[in-house]
Design an enzyme around this catalytic site. Structure first.
Site, PDB file in Angstrom:
ATOM      1  N   THR A 133       0.839  -1.189   0.000  1.00 12.18           N
ATOM      2  CA  THR A 133       0.000   0.000   0.000  1.00 12.18           C
ATOM      3  C   THR A 133       0.877   1.243   0.000  1.00 12.18           C
ATOM      4  O   THR A 133       1.936   1.268   0.626  1.00 12.18           O
ATOM      5  CB  THR A 133      -0.926   0.017   1.226  1.00 12.18           C
ATOM      6  OG1 THR A 133      -0.135  -0.094   2.420  1.00 12.18           O
ATOM      7  CG2 THR A 133      -1.910  -1.148   1.176  1.00 12.18           C
ATOM      8  N   ASP A 134       0.408   2.283  -0.676  1.00 11.27           N
ATOM      9  CA  ASP A 134       1.226   3.480  -0.841  1.00 11.27           C
ATOM     10  C   ASP A 134       0.815   4.600   0.110  1.00 11.27           C
ATOM     11  O   ASP A 134       0.016   4.402   1.023  1.00 11.27           O
ATOM     12  CB  ASP A 134       1.172   3.945  -2.296  1.00 11.27           C
ATOM     13  CG  ASP A 134       2.037   3.076  -3.197  1.00 11.27           C
ATOM     14  OD1 ASP A 134       2.945   2.410  -2.687  1.00 11.27           O
ATOM     15  OD2 ASP A 134       1.784   3.061  -4.408  1.00 11.27           O
ATOM     16  N   LYS A 135       1.346   5.747  -0.118  1.00 13.27           N
ATOM     17  CA  LYS A 135       1.224   6.894   0.783  1.00 13.27           C
ATOM     18  C   LYS A 135      -0.229   7.160   1.180  1.00 13.27           C
ATOM     19  O   LYS A 135      -1.096   7.326   0.329  1.00 13.27           O
ATOM     20  CB  LYS A 135       1.811   8.142   0.112  1.00 13.27           C
ATOM     21  CG  LYS A 135       1.764   9.392   0.975  1.00 13.27           C
ATOM     22  CD  LYS A 135       2.343  10.567   0.206  1.00 13.27           C
ATOM     23  CE  LYS A 135       2.228  11.852   1.021  1.00 13.27           C
ATOM     24  NZ  LYS A 135       2.739  13.018   0.273  1.00 13.27           N
ATOM     25  N   GLY A 194      -1.600   6.226  -4.089  1.00 10.48           N
ATOM     26  CA  GLY A 194      -2.571   5.354  -3.463  1.00 10.48           C
ATOM     27  C   GLY A 194      -2.232   3.902  -3.624  1.00 10.48           C
ATOM     28  O   GLY A 194      -1.188   3.440  -3.214  1.00 10.48           O
TER      29      GLY A 194
END
Length: 396
Positions: A112-114, A390
């Site tokens: 999962t990203d920022k 995202g």
């Protein structure tokens, strides 16, 4: 010499509490403290066996630059930074394994990203199975990161490679779907039945296998890996929180590319609001370059990961458990209510990330050819206005 050693042993067995020295193979003396009852006090974490396990994680991603650790960079804090620190401090792994995660065979299921949260993230790794392991790990984690479950797995298990599918949710205020020509008040808008039906009709178009090269910046139209299989995608019934109506979109797929989910949702929003024609979805699967807007990262949550094939093979072999988390469902629900939903709602109210993003839709050109889009790319600079990174659980 022998008599002296026998005397020392006899004294130890009689309950003496002094230090016993014994010769080791390398010639050094090893000192071990003895309890009065004669039991040896050794470091329990070092005695504990190392085993391959999976951890069920939940976290609120706000303030973090994603899940995956950036070794050598302390500037961007990640969820794994806090996790590895807790594993070391609790005695589950030695410190050098924290510095080199390959030594503990660490693998996250989804990257999962920022800003993206998770309610059912899975990581696989080798740890020392110490007593009260979950409690000890959680004692060294902030409250917005929790380990909710643990299961033993096969020695060669890899949480990313063995994952059959991933389910994400996307929570958004329903005023997002109001037509662009309507005068909308955020706290009074309510989604009607007809609009919700239209949203679900469009989301259902994504089901099946399609070429999603237009939904990520990383793939070309002829790249075979741009083809992805979507099992289901729908928007649930709306509900009111903090005087604002919200809805949750669920999507289940084998895997997702960087930003794919946010762009899938962004394009549906653009259609429902009247910026783009419905035909753009099918057009986006062709080789032509299509301008697909990327919805904000706030609201995206990794709900659960699926291991059907692994469960069929090993879940009932008598040695391992199926990777299902029925007993942890209540804890997952409580965590979402305490940390994930309030973060999404409060951030939306304070920063208005969705409303600000909606104002950028008008600068997208949904009808231009690829050449025209390239000419206008620098002047639009829309990517800078679309929010933080995202979903990126399978960006090759």
């Amino acid at each position: 010499m022998a008599e002296g050693l026998r005397a020392a042993v006899a004294k130890r067995l009689s309950g003496g509490g002094e230090v016993l020295e014994r010769p080791e193979e390398n010639g050094r003396q090893s000192k071990r403290l003895k309890r009065d009852g004669g039991e040896e006090e050794e470091d329990q974490s070092k005695k504990s066996p190392k085993r391959k396990i999976v951890l069920l994680m939940a976290y609120s991603g706000k303030g973090y630059h994603g899940m995956q650790r950036n070794m050598g960079s302390s500037q961007f804090k990640t969820i794994e930074d806090d996790l590895v620190s807790a594993l070391v401090q609790s005695g589950c792994i030695p410190e050098n394994h924290g510095e080199n995660m390959k030594k503990m065979s660490f693998q996250r299921c989804a990257r999962t990203d920022k800003g993206v949260s998770a309610a059912g993230q899975i990581v696989s790794l080798k740890v020392r199975l110490i007593d009260d392991i979950l409690e000890k790990i959680n004692n060294h984690l902030p409250s917005h990161i929790r380990i909710l479950g643990l299961k033993r797995v096969t020695g060669g298990f890899n949480s990313k490679n063995k994952c059959d599918a991933r389910t994400y949710s996307y929570m958004l205020p329903t005023f997002t779907f109001a037509h662009k020509d309507d005068d909308v008040q955020e706290e009074t808008y309510r989604l009607n039945k007809e609009t919700l039906e239209k949203v679900n009709k469009l989301l259902a178009c994504y089901k099946g296998t399609h070429n999603f090269h237009n939904f990520t910046s990383q793939k070309g139209p002829k790249d075979p890996s741009a083809k992805r299989y979507i099992m289901e995608m729908y928007c649930g019934e709306p509900f009111v929180r903090e005087n604002i109506e919200f809805a949750v979109i669920k999507v289940k797929g084998q895997s997702f590319m960087m930003h794919q989910i946010r762009k899938m949702i962004g394009l549906v929003i653009a259609i429902v609001k009247g910026y783009a024609a419905e035909s753009i979805i099918e057009r986006s699967w062709g080789e032509e370059k299509v301008d697909v807007p990327k919805a904000p990262g706030l609201g995206l949550v990794l709900e659960r990961v699926h291991f059907e094939k692994y469960n069929r093979r090993f879940g009932n072999d008598g040695l391992h458990e199926p990777l299902e988390w029925t007993e942890e469902e209540e804890k997952i629900a409580v965590f979402k209510e305490q940390y994930i939903y309030p973060t999404i709602i409060n951030t939306e109210r304070e920063e208005k990330s969705m409303m600000n993003w909606l104002n950028t839709l008008s600068i997208h050109d949904f009808n231009s050819s690829a050449a025209e889009m390239q000419d206008n790319k620098n002047s639009k600079n829309s990517s800078d206005l679309e929010g933080s990174d995202g979903c990126g659980d399978d960006s090759d």
